[in-house]
Every structure is written in structure tokens, then in C-alpha cells.
Write a protein that holds these residues in place. Sequence first.
Motif, PDB file in Angstrom:
ATOM      1  N   UNK A 214       0.830  -1.204   0.000  1.00  0.00           N
ATOM      2  CA  UNK A 214       0.000   0.000   0.000  1.00  0.00           C
ATOM      3  C   UNK A 214       0.868   1.259   0.000  1.00  0.00           C
ATOM      4  N   UNK A 215       1.949   1.240   0.775  1.00  0.00           N
ATOM      5  CA  UNK A 215       2.850   2.399   0.820  1.00  0.00           C
ATOM      6  C   UNK A 215       3.447   2.675  -0.559  1.00  0.00           C
ATOM      7  N   UNK A 216       3.845   1.602  -1.242  1.00  0.00           N
ATOM      8  CA  UNK A 216       4.450   1.769  -2.564  1.00  0.00           C
ATOM      9  C   UNK A 216       3.417   2.309  -3.550  1.00  0.00           C
ATOM     10  N   UNK A 217       2.204   1.784  -3.506  1.00  0.00           N
ATOM     11  CA  UNK A 217       1.150   2.238  -4.423  1.00  0.00           C
ATOM     12  C   UNK A 217       0.810   3.705  -4.161  1.00  0.00           C
ATOM     13  N   UNK A 218       0.823   4.103  -2.900  1.00  0.00           N
ATOM     14  CA  UNK A 218       0.575   5.506  -2.567  1.00  0.00           C
ATOM     15  C   UNK A 218       1.591   6.397  -3.287  1.00  0.00           C
ATOM     16  N   UNK A 219       2.862   6.010  -3.238  1.00  0.00           N
ATOM     17  CA  UNK A 219       3.902   6.784  -3.925  1.00  0.00           C
ATOM     18  C   UNK A 219       3.685   6.769  -5.436  1.00  0.00           C
ATOM     19  N   UNK A 220       3.258   5.640  -5.966  1.00  0.00           N
ATOM     20  CA  UNK A 220       2.991   5.538  -7.401  1.00  0.00           C
ATOM     21  C   UNK A 220       1.879   6.501  -7.819  1.00  0.00           C
ATOM     22  N   UNK A 221       0.808   6.552  -7.050  1.00  0.00           N
ATOM     23  CA  UNK A 221      -0.302   7.444  -7.379  1.00  0.00           C
ATOM     24  C   UNK A 221       0.100   8.910  -7.304  1.00  0.00           C
ATOM     25  N   UNK A 222       0.883   9.255  -6.312  1.00  0.00           N
ATOM     26  CA  UNK A 222       1.362  10.636  -6.211  1.00  0.00           C
ATOM     27  C   UNK A 222       2.262  10.987  -7.398  1.00  0.00           C
ATOM     28  N   UNK A 223       3.098  10.043  -7.806  1.00  0.00           N
ATOM     29  CA  UNK A 223       3.965  10.270  -8.959  1.00  0.00           C
ATOM     30  C   UNK A 223       3.144  10.458 -10.229  1.00  0.00           C
ATOM     31  N   UNK A 224       2.137   9.585 -10.443  1.00  0.00           N
ATOM     32  CA  UNK A 224       1.296   9.697 -11.634  1.00  0.00           C
ATOM     33  C   UNK A 224       0.532  11.021 -11.649  1.00  0.00           C
ATOM     34  N   UNK A 225       0.099  11.448 -10.472  1.00  0.00           N
ATOM     35  CA  UNK A 225      -0.598  12.731 -10.381  1.00  0.00           C
ATOM     36  C   UNK A 225       0.318  13.872 -10.828  1.00  0.00           C
ATOM     37  N   UNK A 226       1.583  13.823 -10.398  1.00  0.00           N
ATOM     38  CA  UNK A 226       2.550  14.850 -10.792  1.00  0.00           C
ATOM     39  C   UNK A 226       2.836  14.803 -12.289  1.00  0.00           C
ATOM     40  N   UNK A 227       2.878  13.594 -12.858  1.00  0.00           N
ATOM     41  CA  UNK A 227       3.123  13.461 -14.306  1.00  0.00           C
ATOM     42  C   UNK A 227       1.985  14.109 -15.082  1.00  0.00           C
ATOM     43  N   UNK A 228       0.760  13.893 -14.660  1.00  0.00           N
ATOM     44  CA  UNK A 228      -0.398  14.475 -15.343  1.00  0.00           C
ATOM     45  C   UNK A 228      -0.366  16.002 -15.299  1.00  0.00           C
ATOM     46  N   UNK A 235       1.027  13.881 -24.746  1.00  0.00           N
ATOM     47  CA  UNK A 235      -0.054  12.907 -24.771  1.00  0.00           C
ATOM     48  C   UNK A 235      -0.052  12.212 -26.123  1.00  0.00           C
ATOM     49  N   UNK A 236       0.109  10.893 -26.093  1.00  0.00           N
ATOM     50  CA  UNK A 236       0.142  10.113 -27.319  1.00  0.00           C
ATOM     51  C   UNK A 236      -1.215   9.449 -27.543  1.00  0.00           C
ATOM     52  N   UNK A 237      -1.240   8.519 -28.463  1.00  0.00           N
ATOM     53  CA  UNK A 237      -2.463   7.821 -28.814  1.00  0.00           C
ATOM     54  C   UNK A 237      -3.076   7.137 -27.592  1.00  0.00           C
ATOM     55  N   UNK A 238      -4.417   7.191 -27.492  1.00  0.00           N
ATOM     56  CA  UNK A 238      -5.176   6.537 -26.425  1.00  0.00           C
ATOM     57  C   UNK A 238      -4.807   7.036 -25.037  1.00  0.00           C
ATOM     58  N   UNK A 239      -4.316   8.272 -24.962  1.00  0.00           N
ATOM     59  CA  UNK A 239      -4.050   8.861 -23.656  1.00  0.00           C
ATOM     60  C   UNK A 239      -2.753   8.465 -23.015  1.00  0.00           C
ATOM     61  N   UNK A 240      -1.903   7.705 -23.709  1.00  0.00           N
ATOM     62  CA  UNK A 240      -0.597   7.357 -23.152  1.00  0.00           C
ATOM     63  C   UNK A 240       0.229   8.619 -22.947  1.00  0.00           C
ATOM     64  N   UNK A 241       0.898   8.707 -21.802  1.00  0.00           N
ATOM     65  CA  UNK A 241       1.718   9.871 -21.479  1.00  0.00           C
ATOM     66  C   UNK A 241       3.182   9.554 -21.762  1.00  0.00           C
ATOM     67  N   UNK A 242       3.873  10.490 -22.431  1.00  0.00           N
ATOM     68  CA  UNK A 242       5.306  10.343 -22.675  1.00  0.00           C
ATOM     69  C   UNK A 242       6.015  11.459 -21.920  1.00  0.00           C
ATOM     70  N   UNK A 243       6.805  11.046 -20.921  1.00  0.00           N
ATOM     71  CA  UNK A 243       7.421  12.021 -20.016  1.00  0.00           C
ATOM     72  C   UNK A 243       8.926  11.847 -19.993  1.00  0.00           C
ATOM     73  N   UNK A 244       9.684  12.948 -19.803  1.00  0.00           N
ATOM     74  CA  UNK A 244      11.126  12.826 -19.614  1.00  0.00           C
ATOM     75  C   UNK A 244      11.420  11.894 -18.440  1.00  0.00           C
ATOM     76  N   UNK A 245      12.301  10.941 -18.645  1.00  0.00           N
ATOM     77  CA  UNK A 245      12.556   9.916 -17.628  1.00  0.00           C
ATOM     78  C   UNK A 245      12.967  10.516 -16.298  1.00  0.00           C
ATOM     79  N   UNK A 246      13.786  11.596 -16.347  1.00  0.00           N
ATOM     80  CA  UNK A 246      14.297  12.160 -15.096  1.00  0.00           C
ATOM     81  C   UNK A 246      13.212  12.875 -14.297  1.00  0.00           C
ATOM     82  N   UNK A 247      12.024  13.113 -14.929  1.00  0.00           N
ATOM     83  CA  UNK A 247      10.950  13.819 -14.223  1.00  0.00           C
ATOM     84  C   UNK A 247       9.870  12.882 -13.707  1.00  0.00           C
ATOM     85  N   UNK A 248      10.051  11.583 -13.866  1.00  0.00           N
ATOM     86  CA  UNK A 248       9.104  10.588 -13.335  1.00  0.00           C
ATOM     87  C   UNK A 248       9.735   9.965 -12.095  1.00  0.00           C
ATOM     88  N   UNK A 249       9.220  10.303 -10.929  1.00  0.00           N
ATOM     89  CA  UNK A 249       9.844   9.858  -9.682  1.00  0.00           C
ATOM     90  C   UNK A 249       9.632   8.364  -9.438  1.00  0.00           C
TER      91      UNK A 249
END
Length: 905
Positions: A214-228, A235-249
Motif C-alpha cells: 500500500x505504501x508503494x502504491x501511494x507513492x505511485x499514485x502521487x507520482x502519476x498525479x505529478x506526471x499528469x 499525450x500520445x495515442x489513447x491517452x498514453x503519457x510520454x514524459x522525460x525519464x528524469x521527471x518521473x519519480x
Amino acid sequence: MSRAYGSRRNMFCDWSVLGNEASVETFFVNRLLAELGYRDDQIKTKESLETLKVNQGRQRKLYRPDYALEVDNTIRWVLEAKAVDESLEPFVGQAASYCHQINASHRDGNPVTHFIMTNGELTELYEWDRQDPILSLHFKDFDGVSDKWVKLKEIMAPDAFASKRWALQPALFESSIEIRRASISEINAAFAWCHKFIYRRENYSYSAAFMEFVKVVFLKLLSDKAVHANPNVAVLKNGTLQAPAEEVRFSTAWIEKMEKESPNPVADVQFSNLVRDLEEEIRQRKKKRIFNQGEILDLSPETIKGVVAKLQDLDLYSMDSDLNGRLFETFLNATLRGKDLGQFFTPRSVVKLATRLADLQVRRDHVDTVIDACCGTGGFLIESLSDMWEKVDANPSLSAAEKVQRRDEIATQRIYGIDVAKEPALARIARINMYLHGDGGSRVYQLDALDKRVRSYATESHEVRDEKEEFKAIAERSGFDVALTNPPFAKEYARKTDVERQILDQYELAFVESGKSRKPISSLKSSMMFIERYHDLLRPGGRLVTVIDDSILGGDREKRIRSYVRDKFIVKAVVSLPGDAFQRSQARVKTSVVVLQKKYHPEEEQTPVFMYYCTRVGIDEVARQRVLPIDEENRRAAEAEIEEVSRLYQDFLNGHPDEAWIVPPEAIDNRMDVKACLPSAGRNVERWKEEGHQVLSVGEMLRLAFGAVEFSVDGQELIDRRNDIVIPAESEDLVTLLRVRYDGVAEAGETIAASDSTYDVLYKVRAGDVVISHINAVHGAVAVIPEELEGLVATKEYTVCRPQSGYHPYLIWQMLRTPEARADLLLSSTGMGRTRVDWSIVSKLQLPVPTEEISAAAIKAVEDARALERKARELYQEAAKGLGSSLNLDNEEARALLAAFKPPR
């Protein structure tokens, strides 16, 4: 908003003509678009636009803008108009999300580049992926010469788009990560893998492994929120996000970059910072505890890296509201199995139905306060939040500012949850769920709601004691308007321990009247206790909407519970759920949703009751992981049924009931379950008679093969069945048990010594006997005995019959297996769980007698089918015999080996 411009004009209109949204569109927007140079065929109005699901905060809602502008038959920008006294800010997100949705549908890039927000007084231009305007114009700036007007025309005129290249380049970043949307089944499978990975590598218990996950998933959700929210993300096809690797925690790239500074950066940096930030909000009383003070993410770097690698490319933040709302509940059920925890997690469609029946009120003068005192992971809390926010958004009498204020009030002051579970700590998981939905879980408490005194203990921390005192003060001061809940069915409180004895002593239901005194009972199910507890917590007129075990509604042993309900509540509705509604939790219990209204005074009289029996709600969630096409069909059917039940119940509340679904008050004087109160057996008998059919009872077409008399006459043949009765206590013979399947086929079961039978009598069956299962007749378990099975024995769980003179066994067999006959047997059975029907019930079943022509055709069809079955068996045997003899696959030595070493059954 101040009308500061008086009678001033700009190049489009006089300020005084602008007021509501329609006038802004007519006198300002339409003239603006013409001045920019757009032809009528390039202007798409709201009615012609596709409605899409867009984000509004953490919610998803249906939306389409007022205008979309096309260049080269492609939408390039959209415009949203508002009334002059409406703020634009609350609506920026949905316009941006609409642009995002259109761009996501294009493979080669982002055709929509801008959107405009205007209320006439203020007009703001936005780039499609930004939340702050790049240009702001006031009413007076539209004068044909101002710098802002010239700039707007330069950017937004049709010619400016004709030459723009909007296709994305194949490689946006030198090093990037793609985060994609995933299906429910894919996410569940990934979660299960991660949980097992942690469990095996770290030697944790299943429950402890889950909490670390649960702790790990919490961090994952916060990271995804920041990416959005990151403007550098494409934003690529079907809503896929393409982000600079160094900016995805939440990525292995980030971990490898940070490993130079910390051996375990996710645990030492990300999780430590999260705990520190949450601790500050707890100190400020903005949130309740999710993680313990100083808690660590206690996983090795290798384990964390493995979980991150598995999840980093899945987008959890963009999941639809249904999945997001049940994220932890779905996974918790799959890994720890709610059945083992003594509670069943509620299917999404059941939660939705119960919430609709709750009829939550969100008005200008009143907002309901809702509680779930056994909230689990927060399913009902989140659905309540969503339902009430939707009502706020749909209220045209509220200004934008009032809507924002009201939404915040609902999230932080109107929705309360309680759960007692400590291992795992479900209340903390509910807080996480609420946190991710825009609320910090500030009203979710970890305590035993069934302790009416909400007692504190010296061994508890100050924080826990403060939490209990806070809830006790709220409950005593104001009470609640609605309890929306699914109490655990299996848990019991017993007088074996001091703590539970002291809690039971607080309950009226824990005592029975014995003469002039009250006698304590030894134990009481928590589901019954919650009925009394919610009565205490609700205000007069408050509503309890709860999932309930049908045994409480109709069981003989629960009569006093129903008496309590009738004394304390007005029963407003009972909606029966299918028997398989809780199959995902492997819970074999028949349930209903009931709506009870707390009486204003004891003398208040019961009113008519709305009743309905669902066939689709709840069965849309299956236990298996694999997704099948039928799943989507079941989901749609469940949603349609929820809409139908909700509509009928609202009509009932509004005084326009459909009488087919209403029962009078006296109908619930004894039982309250829908089966006992609403439908009735024999409902078509009069119709059959009116149509000219002869109607007979089954007892007039069949007779018992083993009755009070030892033999009887069947036509001209004397049948003596005395030797067909086997008394196990007096017999050492081997007997083969008869089984009857749901499809109406009889077959041989286990061969045993008669003396080993647990029954005191067995019955040998003969060819042509009609055998009816007491337990499964309602499922179709009725059979005609073929010649090859004569001599098998039936237990007392079957009724063995012979047709009366003039009736063929195949005809009666088919009639007993029709849906109408089985439905009447089901309604005639008195059981609350397994629906047993014996001869006393079957014999009274009334059915129409078919004509000789129909009877002959039905009998011939069965005879032909049986002949084909015999022929098929012969062909199988011939094929096996030919193969065995030609290749020596059937020989004496092989048969001897099978006989010698075959393992026991």
C-alpha cells in the motif's frame, strides 16, 4: 460582478445587453467568431459536438463545450461561454480535459492547440495543455485596435492554423517513459504479482506484505498525479503519457539516478518526505493518520526496484472513477479474501444501488451528513462523495464559488467513516482512498463503532483517544441524516470476554424478555447490533440504507429483530439482490438492500413498502481474473437495472408509485423479505383457466412410489414396492446412490455398503420413476429413471413418484422443469438459504394440462432424444473397441494392472 462599464460599447455590443450565458453567446461570442474570420460551416455549436468524459478535480463527468472551431475539417480550438456574473476559473479544467481527450484520439499529434473561456467581461486564451492563460482581454479591449485584440486575432484566425504543423515528432525526449492506461484485469494481475513478490522476498505475512505494498502504491499514485500536471509531458495515442525519464519519480531511472546519494532512495527520500508532510497536516488537524509517526517503508532496495519496474508504465491516476474508487478494496479482496477477515467487500453495483436508494440530499438549505460505521476501505464513502458532488455541479442555483465551497464542505464535514479492523488497518486504507479523491480522510475513524460509549483506554495513545473523543462529541451533538453501509455478516459479539460482554450490555437486542425480567443472551451477530447502533446515531427521520442478510428479514429465529425494526423504524424499501451478488468474496449468503427511516415518535405507523427483486445487480463482479465479453454485458445490465430501480423508487417517494412493486403495511407483519411479501405462487392459475386450460395439482398427476400403502395398482399391473425399501441398519448389501443433475439427468453416484449410509432408509428406483430433489428441484434437478439405472437407491433427500394413470413420466418431467414451475416451487419454499421443497410443497403445485396433441409431441421429442443418446453411447463403445483391438490397447494384462494398482476413489 460589478457592472462598471455602464452603457459603454465595444466593437460587438453594448455592455448592458450582456447578462446570462445565452446573451453572451448571441451578442458577443457569435460576433467575435465572425470577426475572427470563421465561416458558419467552421463553427460547431454545442448540439453538434461529441459528449466526452472529462476530469473535474478527481471526478469524471460528461461534458461538451459551447463551440468548437474547425480548420481543414479538423477541430483546432474550443470555446466555453459563461454568464457575466460567473467566474471562469472553476471551468478551465474541464475545457482543458476536453481538448486533451480529442488530442488523445489522434495518432500523429495534437490538433487542438488552444481554448478560450469568456463571460463577456473577461476573455482568456489558453494553450490546450496549460492551466494559466497566455492572453487576457477585458470587455473594453475589443475595440479593433488594442494590442491584445490584434494579438488574439493573430493567434486565433483561421489562416493562423492552416499552416501550423501539429504532428508530434517520433522522438520527443532523449530519454523518456511512457505511462499507459491499463485494464482492470491487467492492474489486478500486476498488483497480485507485486504482493506475492514482496511476500516471498521479504518473508512477511500476507497482511504485512499488503501494508508495505500500500505504501508503494501511494507513492505511485502521487507520482502519476505529478506526471499528469507536468507541462513537459506529451499525450500520445489513447491517452498514453510520454514524459522525460528524469521527471518521473516512480521509475527505475529515478532510482538509479538517486542511488549515488542514498542506497534506498524510494524509502529514504520519497516515503520519508511523504510521512513528514502528512505528519505536519495531522499536527494541524487537517488529516487523520495514515502512517504511524516515524513509519518507514520496510522493503529492501531490490524489492522496491522490482515493484517499481512492474508498475512504472501503468497509469493509475487516470483510472475511471469506478476502478479508482475500489482500487484497494478490489486488491485487498483478491489477496487477503474478505471472507477470511469476517467481512465481505461490497460489489460496485450494489454500492451504487444502495447510494441511489439513499436519496442523498444536497440543497441550498440542507446537505445530508452520511456515516458508514463499518466502512472497510471506503467504497460507500467514495460513492457518497461522488453522488453528492454531482448534485452540487448540477444545481443551477449555485454560483461557481458556492459550488467550490459546498464541495469542500461535503468532503471534509459531511461524510464520516469508521472501521475497527487493525490488521490490516482498513480505516487507514479508507483514508488513503479519500485522500486520493480530494479529501484527506479527516472524518474516517479507527474505533469500534459498536461500543456505544466509545471508551478510551490508558494503553492507547493520546492521538487515538483524541480521535475517539472527537467522534463521540460529533455523534452526541448532531447525529447523522443517512447511514449507508454493509455490516459484516459473520462477526459475533459474545459474553466470553469482558470487553465484548460490556459492549453487549449496552444493547437492547442483547436481552430477551423472560417473564417480568430481562435475560441476557450469550451472543449476538454484529449485523444485528449495527441496526440498533445506527438507530442511536441517526437523527429522527434519518435513513438507514444497509445490505442485510435475508435471514434477518425472514428467518424464524430473527423474529424479535424484525419486531425491533418495526418498533423503531418505518420500512421504506426492501430490494432483493441475486444469490450470487457476493460471489467475488466467495460469500454464499442471500442478501437484500433495505431502507429504514427512524421514527419521529413511537406511535408512528408503518406505510406501504417499495419492494423489488434484482436479477443483475452484483453479478457483474466475478471472482476470476480473466475478462470475458460477457463481463461488459453484465455491467451494462446491472447499470440499467440500477436506473430502473432508482426511477421506480423515486416515483414511490414522490407519490406516484407503480403498484406492481408496492406491498401494504400489513404484508411485513411477520416476514420482511421480498420473496415472502411481493410475488406469490400460483399467480398464473386464473389466467390459465380463463384461457381454457385444465389446471391440476402435481399431486393429481403423480403419486408417491413409497407411501403409506406398500403396493398400488398402476393401470392393470400390480406393483409391489415393499422390496424396494432398504433399511441400512438391516442390510450389508452394496448399493449405488442416485444423483440428479441440474439439467434433469439421472446418473450413478458412489457405491457404498448400505450399512454405511447416514440415512435410516433408502429407496430403490425403477425405470419410469419421477425423482425430485428436495434441495435442487428449483434448479431443475428432476429426473425420469431410465432402464439402465433401475436399482440405484435414492436417499430421503429425494421424492420418488410414479405417474397417475393417463400421464406419461416424460411429460410431467418436462412440466416440472419449466421456469414457471420452478419459480412457483421457489416461492412456496420457506427456507431463507437453500430452498428445500418436499412432497408437501410439490404436490400442491398447480400447472396447466397440455392438449393430447402437445403432450404427444413433447413425449415423442424426449423419446427421440433418448434414442439418439443410446445410439451415441453405442458408437462411442464401438469406436473404443475397434481402436483397442486393432492396436492391442485393450488386453488382459492392462486390465489386471488397473485392477491391482488403481488408487482408491
